[in-house]
Design a protein around this motif. Structure first.
Motif, PDB file in Angstrom:
ATOM      1  N   ARG A  71       0.847  -1.196   0.000  1.00  0.00           N
ATOM      2  CA  ARG A  71       0.000   0.000   0.000  1.00  0.00           C
ATOM      3  C   ARG A  71       0.883   1.247   0.000  1.00  0.00           C
ATOM      4  NH1 ARG A  71      -2.697  -4.029   2.560  1.00  0.00           N
ATOM      5  NH2 ARG A  71      -4.983  -3.963   2.762  1.00  0.00           N
ATOM      6  N   VAL A  72       0.451   2.297  -0.734  1.00  0.00           N
ATOM      7  CA  VAL A  72       1.286   3.512  -0.787  1.00  0.00           C
ATOM      8  C   VAL A  72       1.401   4.170   0.581  1.00  0.00           C
ATOM      9  CG1 VAL A  72       1.190   4.153  -3.216  1.00  0.00           C
ATOM     10  CG2 VAL A  72      -0.707   4.766  -1.736  1.00  0.00           C
ATOM     11  N   VAL A  73       0.365   4.053   1.381  1.00  0.00           N
ATOM     12  CA  VAL A  73       0.452   4.393   2.808  1.00  0.00           C
ATOM     13  C   VAL A  73      -0.203   3.249   3.571  1.00  0.00           C
ATOM     14  CG1 VAL A  73       0.564   6.916   2.810  1.00  0.00           C
ATOM     15  CG2 VAL A  73      -1.643   5.794   2.506  1.00  0.00           C
ATOM     16  N   HIS A  74      -0.011   3.175   4.864  1.00  0.00           N
ATOM     17  CA  HIS A  74      -0.575   2.102   5.698  1.00  0.00           C
ATOM     18  C   HIS A  74      -0.109   0.723   5.205  1.00  0.00           C
ATOM     19  CE1 HIS A  74      -3.492   4.659   7.940  1.00  0.00           C
ATOM     20  NE2 HIS A  74      -3.429   5.389   6.850  1.00  0.00           N
ATOM     21  N   ARG A 111      -8.579  -4.114  10.033  1.00  0.00           N
ATOM     22  CA  ARG A 111      -7.140  -4.038   9.719  1.00  0.00           C
ATOM     23  C   ARG A 111      -6.550  -2.819  10.421  1.00  0.00           C
ATOM     24  NH1 ARG A 111      -3.521  -1.709   6.004  1.00  0.00           N
ATOM     25  NH2 ARG A 111      -1.687  -3.003   5.651  1.00  0.00           N
ATOM     26  N   SER A 132      -9.162   0.268  10.415  1.00  0.00           N
ATOM     27  CA  SER A 132     -10.171   0.110   9.361  1.00  0.00           C
ATOM     28  C   SER A 132     -11.088  -1.051   9.681  1.00  0.00           C
ATOM     29  CB  SER A 132      -9.505  -0.219   8.031  1.00  0.00           C
ATOM     30  OG  SER A 132      -8.628   0.780   7.679  1.00  0.00           O
ATOM     31  N   VAL A 145     -13.028   3.493   7.366  1.00  0.00           N
ATOM     32  CA  VAL A 145     -11.569   3.513   7.222  1.00  0.00           C
ATOM     33  C   VAL A 145     -11.036   4.612   8.147  1.00  0.00           C
ATOM     34  CG1 VAL A 145      -9.675   3.487   5.562  1.00  0.00           C
ATOM     35  CG2 VAL A 145     -11.957   2.776   4.847  1.00  0.00           C
ATOM     36  N   ALA A 146     -10.830   4.205   9.387  1.00  0.00           N
ATOM     37  CA  ALA A 146     -10.620   5.168  10.474  1.00  0.00           C
ATOM     38  C   ALA A 146      -9.163   5.203  10.921  1.00  0.00           C
ATOM     39  CB  ALA A 146     -11.517   4.778  11.648  1.00  0.00           C
ATOM     40  N   PHE A 152      -7.391  15.277  11.074  1.00  0.00           N
ATOM     41  CA  PHE A 152      -6.402  14.921  10.065  1.00  0.00           C
ATOM     42  C   PHE A 152      -5.467  16.103   9.799  1.00  0.00           C
ATOM     43  CE2 PHE A 152      -5.031  13.207   5.851  1.00  0.00           C
ATOM     44  CZ  PHE A 152      -4.594  11.984   6.313  1.00  0.00           C
ATOM     45  N   PHE A 160      -2.921  15.530  -0.345  1.00  0.00           N
ATOM     46  CA  PHE A 160      -2.509  14.263   0.278  1.00  0.00           C
ATOM     47  C   PHE A 160      -1.159  13.748  -0.266  1.00  0.00           C
ATOM     48  CE2 PHE A 160      -2.833   9.598   0.982  1.00  0.00           C
ATOM     49  CZ  PHE A 160      -2.921   9.609   2.358  1.00  0.00           C
ATOM     50  N   HIS A 221     -14.139  12.117   9.348  1.00  0.00           N
ATOM     51  CA  HIS A 221     -15.049  12.953   8.555  1.00  0.00           C
ATOM     52  C   HIS A 221     -16.458  12.977   9.132  1.00  0.00           C
ATOM     53  CE1 HIS A 221     -12.081  12.752   5.405  1.00  0.00           C
ATOM     54  NE2 HIS A 221     -12.097  11.437   5.513  1.00  0.00           N
ATOM     55  N   LEU A 352     -11.945  16.574   1.915  1.00  0.00           N
ATOM     56  CA  LEU A 352     -10.948  15.509   2.082  1.00  0.00           C
ATOM     57  C   LEU A 352     -11.613  14.162   1.799  1.00  0.00           C
ATOM     58  CD1 LEU A 352      -7.943  15.304   3.052  1.00  0.00           C
ATOM     59  CD2 LEU A 352      -8.865  14.567   5.233  1.00  0.00           C
ATOM     60  N   ARG A 356     -10.995  11.207  -1.090  1.00  0.00           N
ATOM     61  CA  ARG A 356     -10.751   9.802  -0.704  1.00  0.00           C
ATOM     62  C   ARG A 356     -11.648   8.872  -1.511  1.00  0.00           C
ATOM     63  NH1 ARG A 356     -11.122   8.781   5.574  1.00  0.00           N
ATOM     64  NH2 ARG A 356      -9.877   6.934   5.110  1.00  0.00           N
ATOM     65  N   TYR A 360      -9.276   5.373  -3.075  1.00  0.00           N
ATOM     66  CA  TYR A 360      -9.171   4.010  -2.519  1.00  0.00           C
ATOM     67  C   TYR A 360      -9.507   2.928  -3.540  1.00  0.00           C
ATOM     68  CZ  TYR A 360      -8.381   6.035   2.056  1.00  0.00           C
ATOM     69  OH  TYR A 360      -7.842   6.734   3.106  1.00  0.00           O
ATOM     70  N   THR A 363      -6.646   2.795  -5.954  1.00  0.00           N
ATOM     71  CA  THR A 363      -5.423   2.129  -5.488  1.00  0.00           C
ATOM     72  C   THR A 363      -5.616   0.611  -5.403  1.00  0.00           C
ATOM     73  OG1 THR A 363      -3.549   2.572  -4.028  1.00  0.00           O
ATOM     74  CG2 THR A 363      -5.602   2.091  -2.938  1.00  0.00           C
ATOM     75  N   GLN A 364      -6.821   0.157  -5.036  1.00  0.00           N
ATOM     76  CA  GLN A 364      -7.048  -1.301  -4.927  1.00  0.00           C
ATOM     77  C   GLN A 364      -6.919  -1.962  -6.304  1.00  0.00           C
ATOM     78  OE1 GLN A 364      -6.716  -1.668  -2.104  1.00  0.00           O
ATOM     79  NE2 GLN A 364      -7.972  -0.334  -0.848  1.00  0.00           N
TER      80      GLN A 364
HETATM   81 FE1  HDD Z   1      -6.169   7.059   3.554  1.00  0.00          FE
HETATM   82  C1  HDD Z   1      -5.157   3.845   3.188  1.00  0.00           C
HETATM   83  C2  HDD Z   1      -7.190   6.380   6.766  1.00  0.00           C
HETATM   84  C3  HDD Z   1      -6.936  10.386   4.029  1.00  0.00           C
HETATM   85  C4  HDD Z   1      -5.542   7.649   0.323  1.00  0.00           C
HETATM   86  N1  HDD Z   1      -6.148   5.437   4.745  1.00  0.00           N
HETATM   87  C5  HDD Z   1      -5.700   4.187   4.406  1.00  0.00           C
HETATM   88  C6  HDD Z   1      -5.881   3.290   5.513  1.00  0.00           C
HETATM   89  C7  HDD Z   1      -6.452   4.006   6.516  1.00  0.00           C
HETATM   90  C8  HDD Z   1      -6.624   5.355   6.033  1.00  0.00           C
HETATM   91  C9  HDD Z   1      -6.840   3.493   7.881  1.00  0.00           C
HETATM   92  C10 HDD Z   1      -5.500   1.818   5.525  1.00  0.00           C
HETATM   93  C11 HDD Z   1      -6.598   0.970   4.930  1.00  0.00           C
HETATM   94  C12 HDD Z   1      -6.271  -0.490   5.063  1.00  0.00           C
HETATM   95  O1  HDD Z   1      -6.145  -0.968   6.202  1.00  0.00           O
HETATM   96  O2  HDD Z   1      -6.107  -1.144   4.041  1.00  0.00           O
HETATM   97  N2  HDD Z   1      -6.837   8.177   5.113  1.00  0.00           N
HETATM   98  C13 HDD Z   1      -7.320   7.685   6.301  1.00  0.00           C
HETATM   99  C14 HDD Z   1      -7.995   8.747   7.022  1.00  0.00           C
HETATM  100  C15 HDD Z   1      -7.898   9.870   6.259  1.00  0.00           C
HETATM  101  C16 HDD Z   1      -7.191   9.507   5.048  1.00  0.00           C
HETATM  102  C17 HDD Z   1      -8.695   8.573   8.345  1.00  0.00           C
HETATM  103  C18 HDD Z   1      -8.421  11.244   6.520  1.00  0.00           C
HETATM  104  C19 HDD Z   1      -9.329  11.539   7.365  1.00  0.00           C
HETATM  105  N3  HDD Z   1      -6.188   8.714   2.410  1.00  0.00           N
HETATM  106  C20 HDD Z   1      -6.585   9.984   2.773  1.00  0.00           C
HETATM  107  C21 HDD Z   1      -6.591  10.842   1.614  1.00  0.00           C
HETATM  108  C22 HDD Z   1      -6.209  10.067   0.553  1.00  0.00           C
HETATM  109  C23 HDD Z   1      -5.955   8.738   1.073  1.00  0.00           C
HETATM  110  C24 HDD Z   1      -6.986  12.300   1.605  1.00  0.00           C
HETATM  111  C25 HDD Z   1      -6.055  10.414  -0.894  1.00  0.00           C
HETATM  112  C26 HDD Z   1      -6.744  11.282  -1.533  1.00  0.00           C
HETATM  113  N4  HDD Z   1      -5.383   5.962   2.058  1.00  0.00           N
HETATM  114  C27 HDD Z   1      -5.278   6.409   0.786  1.00  0.00           C
HETATM  115  C28 HDD Z   1      -4.841   5.331  -0.177  1.00  0.00           C
HETATM  116  C29 HDD Z   1      -4.731   4.088   0.748  1.00  0.00           C
HETATM  117  C30 HDD Z   1      -5.082   4.648   2.101  1.00  0.00           C
HETATM  118  C31 HDD Z   1      -3.676   5.690  -0.995  1.00  0.00           C
HETATM  119  C32 HDD Z   1      -3.443   3.289   0.696  1.00  0.00           C
HETATM  120  C33 HDD Z   1      -3.839   1.832   0.687  1.00  0.00           C
HETATM  121  C34 HDD Z   1      -5.282   1.849   0.535  1.00  0.00           C
HETATM  122  O3  HDD Z   1      -5.725   3.141   0.415  1.00  0.00           O
HETATM  123  O4  HDD Z   1      -6.006   0.895   0.515  1.00  0.00           O
HETATM  124  O5  HDD Z   1      -5.769   5.154  -1.175  1.00  0.00           O
END
Ligand code: HDD
Length: 681
Positions: A71-74, A111, A132, A145-146, A152, A160, A221, A352, A356, A360, A363-364
């Motif tokens: 994952r790009v983050v998390h 997760r 999540s 997805v918390a 934030f 982001f 949110h 925001l 999102r 998501y 990315t999946q």
């Molecule tokens: Fe995100 C993963 C939570 C803002 C883009 N995010 C990811 C995960 C969590 C969050 C818990 C892990 C999901 C998992 O367990 O697979 N993210 C947040 C929260 C945000 C937030 C609470 C703001 C309140 N995220 C955010 C923004 C963007 C993203 C603004 C892009 C526009 N986040 C992602 C992602 C990820 C992700 C790149 C990476 C892996 C995935 O989605 O499944 O799409």
């Protein structure tokens, strides 16, 4: 196949996909039985390997493709299965199927994750944690997805990628791994004032949780609840651990680098032991007509709704009761998406959240593939029929000629579902305005809630926040970066900015400081739940320990749901008086003072110098981490020698009340009255 009676709907759905290779014959993926898995096919015993060896080819080629993009983050995450039980029907505010009937249990998958690091990074670094939850409801998947912080960094999804570029390892030298203590991150934070509130949260101990079991979850949110009459309320989602919110302190978090898997080990073992983590699911609700009555914008994800103003309603319980069978197939392939909502829940215009909703599912598809929703862990437990077809690694075999709508050949099926029969309907909120790239006025107040957070902190928490800024900014090489961030803090509180500035060698400018006096006690960790349940006590025994007395205390503690762990010089057995023998679970080598929530020093007639030295070393660390210490009377001299006898949280066993008294001391968890210079500076 016999079905386990306690399997819930999701587990029953997963069951046919679970393969147990124990006691089975080996075959290739094409089903050909394998007679030799040790030797590839060669021309002669020393000869070159032949390309016709389809067993070797298949095995090597599959291995070459075992990894998928992280994952790009998390990227680093850990999953578990569980269930949600509703306390009472929420039909007044939402038609969400899983929030109607308290008799219905909804399966779920959680997760937990950390944001910054790669898949293999250390778990106790300072970082936001993901929390999540995929609720497999009878009307489709609802994903919350918390994270473990209610606000934030930024307000608009377009920023982001910038945030994440700044916080990941720096691109030239690729360090540090998985943490925030570096120049580019603090440059971003100082240069983007909307991050100020979040900066205080992540410098608090919340960003170094003790375990996933003691972590809160926040949907951040504003969402909407919509009821059958089409009336909408704004809602924020919360998850509250029944064990309370507990954290590490910085010294522990750093030293726990010795166990990169600290959090997953804790979750896995507790679920295996039947200590199922429990959380209450809660909501804050605002009526539509209250949208503009607050001094913050309810669409702004950098603001929380103080619980004194918008009370929390606990609506149900989440229990995690089953570990995964396979971390890759389930946890790694799980695909969460805040856009996965069910009828009765809808989005707000939070910019925001809106961004999102794109990211998501996008990315999946890149990470898992276009058919990621058909992978067992991601499938809803209700039927799925539509006209989407094909794509890489399609699992479902769609029978029939018709894959379009409208049609007469299939009686116009799959048919659309009228709203009255359960079809999803978007809440018809009014939207108006010019198309423009702008920020709403109240979004620009970056300091009031940061100040409110600071006002709400206890003296200990403030000390930790100052220490954390000292470390993080102190790790930045650029003094301009340090100065800019201190300038930001000065607008929140000089009381915060001044000690930080001193620690990192910069000055506090004369700027206008926030005048907010409000505080919100719910955010202070001093007001959380304190219980002894599942806390670990390291019990230091040497041969010749008082057998029956120790046995009786261990029983009391187990009855009180504490978790004593016998520690001694070597693994095996330790023998006490009266023929009592106990199994040693950890030796001083395999155990660690960082892994016990408290210790009990017993010793025994067989205690040698090594035992005394080790016990002393462990107790020294436990003491500096403010944790409880119990000891038998015979051990007083060791405590006196260490100058800790009679200090807060140090209890000598004097009578039969010791077991109970120590349980109470354990429940307190930390004795902050001990001097803090022991671990900081
Ligand atoms: Fe995100 C993963 C939570 C803002 C883009 N995010 C990811 C995960 C969590 C969050 C818990 C892990 C999901 C998992 O367990 O697979 N993210 C947040 C929260 C945000 C937030 C609470 C703001 C309140 N995220 C955010 C923004 C963007 C993203 C603004 C892009 C526009 N986040 C992602 C992602 C990820 C992700 C790149 C990476 C892996 C995935 O989605 O499944 O799409």
């Amino acid at each position: 196949m016999t079905e386990h009676p306690s399997l819930n709907k999701k587990q029953k759905q997963l069951e046919p996909f679970i393969r147990d290779t124990f006691n089975q014959e080996m075959s290739s993926n094409e089903g050909i039985k394998i007679a030799d898995d040790e030797n590839s096919l060669k021309a002669g015993d020393r000869g070159p390997t032949l390309i016709e060896d389809f067993f070797a080819r298949e095995k090597l080629a599959h291995f070459d493709r075992e990894r998928i993009p992280e994952r790009v983050v998390h990227a680093r995450g850990y999953g578990a299965h569980g269930e949600f039980e509703l306390y009472k029907s929420l039909s007044e505010v939402t038609m969400a199927d899983f929030l109607q009937d308290p008799a219905k249990k909804t399966p779920l998958f959680v997760r937990f994750s950390q944001v910054i690091g790669s898949r293999g990074c250390n778990e106790t670094v300072r970082d936001v944690r993901g929390f999540s939850i995929k609720f497999y409801t009878d009307e489709g998947n609802f994903d919350l997805v918390a994270i473990n912080i209610p606000v934030f960094f930024i307000q608009d999804a377009i920023k982001f990628p910038d945030l994440i570029h700044s916080v990941k390892s720096e691109p030239d030298n690729e360090y540090p791994q998985g943490q925030t203590a570096h120049d580019t991150f603090w440059d971003f934070m100082g240069s983007n004032p909307e991050t100020t509130h979040m900066a205080l949260w992540i410098m608090s101990d919340r960003a170094i949780p003790k375990s996933f079991r003691t972590m809160e979850g926040f949907g951040v949110h504003t969402f909407r609840f919509v009821n059958k009459e089409g009336i909408s309320h704004f809602v924020k989602f919360h998850v509250k651990p029944l064990l309370g919110v507990h954290t590490l302190i910085w010294d522990e978090a750093q030293k726990l680098g010795e166990d990169a898997d600290f959090h997953r080990r804790d979750l896995w073992t507790n679920i295996e032991m039947g200590n199922y983590p429990e959380y209450e699911f809660a909501v804050q609700i605002i009526r539509e007509d209250q949208e503009f009555i607050f001094d913050f914008d309810i669409l702004d994800p950098t603001k929380l709704w103080p619980e004194e103003i918008v009370p929390l309603q606990k609506i149900g319980k989440i229990t995690l009761n089953r570990n995964v069978d396979n971390a890759f197939s389930e946890t790694e392939q799980s695909a969460l998406h805040p856009g996965n909502i069910v009828r009765g829940i809808d989005f707000s215009n939070d910019p925001l959240l809106q961004g999102r909703l794109f990211s998501y599912s996008d990315t999946q598809k890149a990470r898992v593939g276009v058919n990621y929703q058909q992978i067992p862990i991601n499938r809803p437990v209700c039927p799925v029929f539509n006209n989407q077809r094909d794509g890489a690694s399609r699992y479902v075999i769609d029978r029939g000629k018709v894959s379009y709508h409208n049609n007469i050949l299939a009686d116009n099926t799959p048919s659309e579902v009228p709203v009255k029969d359960g079809g999803f309907v978007t809440y018809p909120s009014t939207v108006q305005g010019m198309k423009e790239r702008k920020t709403a006025p109240l979004f620009k107040d970056h300091y009031s809630q940061a100040r409110m957070f600071w006002n709400s902190m206890s003296a200990v928490e403030r000390e930790h926040i100052i220490g954390a800024f000292g470390f993080e900014l102190g790790s930045c090489l650029s003094s301009a970066v340090r100065q800019q961030m201190v300038n930001r803090l000065a607008r929140v509180s000089r009381e915060l900015a001044e000690p930080v500035a001193k620690k990192v060698g910069v000055t506090v400018p004369e700027v206008e400081e926030s005048t907010v006096t409000r505080s919100t006690p719910a955010v202070s960790l001093m007001n959380t739940i304190f219980v002894a349940d599942t806390l670990k006590i390291g019990v230091f025994l040497a041969d010749g320990f008082p057998g029956h007395e120790v046995e009786s205390i261990l029983k009391q503690w187990k009855d009180a749901k504490l978790h004593p762990v016998i520690v001694s010089n070597n693994l095996g057995e330790v023998s006490g008086t009266g023929g009592v023998k106990l199994k040693v679970e950890q030796s001083f080598l395999t155990g660690s003072p960082l892994k016990y929530d408290g210790v009990y020093l017993v010793g025994g007639t067989g205690a040698d110098d090594y035992f005394h030295n080790q016990a002393r070393k462990f107790i020294g660390v436990v003491y500096t981490h403010f944790k409880p210490i119990g000891a038998r009377k015979e051990c007083i001299s060791l405590l006196e020698d260490m100058d800790i006898n009679g200090k807060p949280g140090v209890v000598i066993e004097e009578d039969a009340q010791f077991g109970r008294k120590f349980t109470e001391v354990m429940a307190k968890q930390r004795f902050w009255e001990r001097p803090s210079y022991l671990y900081y500076v």
